[in-house]
Structures are given as C-alpha cells and as structure tokens.
Design an enzyme around this catalytic site. Structure first.
Site, PDB file in Angstrom:
ATOM      1  N   CYS A 104       0.389   3.328   3.156  1.00  0.00           N
ATOM      2  CA  CYS A 104       1.107   2.753   4.303  1.00  0.00           C
ATOM      3  C   CYS A 104       2.593   3.097   4.205  1.00  0.00           C
ATOM      4  O   CYS A 104       3.219   3.474   5.197  1.00  0.00           O
ATOM      5  CB  CYS A 104       0.916   1.242   4.358  1.00  0.00           C
ATOM      6  SG  CYS A 104      -0.799   0.738   4.692  1.00  0.00           S
TER       7      CYS A 104
ATOM      8  N   CYS B 122       0.824  -1.211   0.000  1.00  0.00           N
ATOM      9  CA  CYS B 122       0.000   0.000   0.000  1.00  0.00           C
ATOM     10  C   CYS B 122       0.861   1.264   0.000  1.00  0.00           C
ATOM     11  O   CYS B 122       1.684   1.461   0.904  1.00  0.00           O
ATOM     12  CB  CYS B 122      -0.910  -0.010   1.228  1.00  0.00           C
ATOM     13  SG  CYS B 122      -1.801   1.530   1.483  1.00  0.00           S
TER      14      CYS B 122
END
Length: 154
Positions: A65, A62
């Site tokens: 993230c 991600c």
C-alpha cells in the site's frame, strides 16, 4: 512616522499570513477527489444510484500500500469531473467491518461498485492511465447492464 511604518508593516504581515492560511486550506481541500469511506458512510455512498465507486482498500502498515505513493490521489485528480464516477478509499485498519463485508483478504485491493453492487476486482497494472481506462470501461458496462435490467422491469 516610525509608528505608522510599524503598523503598516504589521498589517502587511497579517494580510500575508491570512493569505497563506487561506491558500493552505484550499490546497488541503484539493485531496477531496479521493473520499475516505468509513463504516458510517460506505454503504450509503456505494449505493448512490447510477454512480460507480472505485475503491482502494488498504492498511497503513502494508508495504505494498505504501509503495503506491500518490497513485490513488493522482487517479482521483485525473477522474475529477467524470460524471457519476467517484474514487474512494477505505482504511481496513479502522474500518474492519467494511472490509470484512466486501471480502477483503489482501492489500491493496481495488474494487468497482455500481448502484451498490460489487462489479469487479481490479487486477491490472498500477498506473493512472490503466486504472482510468479500467474504471471508465467497466463503469460503462455496469451502467449499460443496469439500464437493461431497469428496462426489463418496466
């Protein structure tokens, strides 16, 4: 005499190597302020009595993230020593069962748990001071609520 100097030099090198090794082990353990929670440990940890767990749910691929950088580790260091507050993280790529159980549908997701119950999902600014303020305030509210409920049962 030359043989003695060589042995002495080798001994010094071995000592320096050992010190570097010990230092690297110590430094790698500093990251322990953020605990990796797994399907085997998640439930037991968040169910600890009178303990708040602020947990980040992410996946390695991600971009959001990844953009957090060291934010979660920095928060862990900032919160070190805070009574009854733990900082954890779950890799939803390897711990899908945990993420499904607590309804994680987007990344990153930050949730606070107290005495095994989900208290609140964090949706504020992503900086250490905002996260710290949030976790301290919400933990105090959750602890007060739990104490009141416990007192009612008596």
């Amino acid at each position: 005499m030359a043989a003695f100097d060589t042995r002495s030099h080798l001994l010094k090198l071995k000592i320096i190597t050992l010190l570097v090794l010990i230092s690297s082990i110590f430094i790698s353990n500093i990251k322990a302020e953020v605990l990796e929670l797994t399907p085997e440990t998640f439930t037991d940890k968040v169910n600890e009595k009178d303990t708040a767990w602020f947990v980040k749910f992410c996946v390695p691929w991600c971009k959001h993230c990844k953009s957090l950088g060291t934010l979660w580790e920095d928060l862990g260091k900032e919160m070190e020593g805070a009574d009854e507050i733990e900082i954890g993280q779950v890799d939803c790529g390897t711990a899908k069962s945990v993420c499904t159980k607590v309804n994680i549908h987007s990344y990153p997701t930050f949730k606070l748990f107290y005495n095994g119950e989900e208290v609140i999902k964090y949706q504020g600014p992503r900086d250490v001071q905002a996260l710290k303020t949030f976790v301290l305030e919400e933990t105090e509210k959750a602890a007060t609520k739990a104490q009141l409920e416990e007192d009612k049962e008596l």
